[in-house]
Design a protein around this motif. Structure first.
Motif: not given
Length: 122
Positions: A11-37
């Motif tokens: 993407v060019q500077a000034g633009g936007s992106l939306r990242l997604s993360c899909a989860a499976s397995g254990r009950i999703f709502s039990y977990y705090v979710l984070g993003w790192f880079r």
């Protein structure tokens, strides 16, 4: 819990992106979710986290006001909306899960996705 990040790209500077993360397995709502880079040649760093019900959020100072984290427990997904992107936002972005809101260290997180590359051109 298994995590799968997607949505990265070029993407060019000034633009936007939306990242997604899909989860499976254990009950999703039990977990705090984070993003790192991880930028080339640098250590992996905390970006944002969201609490189990989606009401509590935490952001690194470097992205506060620029990025927004959200989650949809019905869809087992967490998102990172990135606006006004800068070349210094170029990195591989990882989603991760843990049980404790407020944790920002890599080793606080128990589960990791494979990462998605975001490249911001000037």
């Amino acid at each position: 819990v298994q995590l799968q990040a997607s949505g990265g790209g070029l993407v060019q500077a000034g633009g936007s992106l939306r990242l997604s993360c899909a989860a499976s397995g254990r009950i999703f709502s039990y977990y705090v979710l984070g993003w790192f880079r991880q930028a080339p040649g640098k250590e992996r760093e905390f970006v944002a986290a969201i609490g189990r019900n989606g009401y509590s959020t935490d952001y690194a100072d470097s992205v506060k006001g620029q990025f927004t984290i959200s989650r949809d427990n019905a869809k087992n997904a967490v998102y990172l909306q990135m606006n006004s992107l800068k070349p210094e936002d170029t990195a591989v972005y990882y989603c991760a899960a843990n049980r404790n809101f407020g944790a920002r260290r890599i080793y606080d997180y128990d589960y990791w996705g494979q990462g998605t590359l975001v490249t911001v051109s000037s």
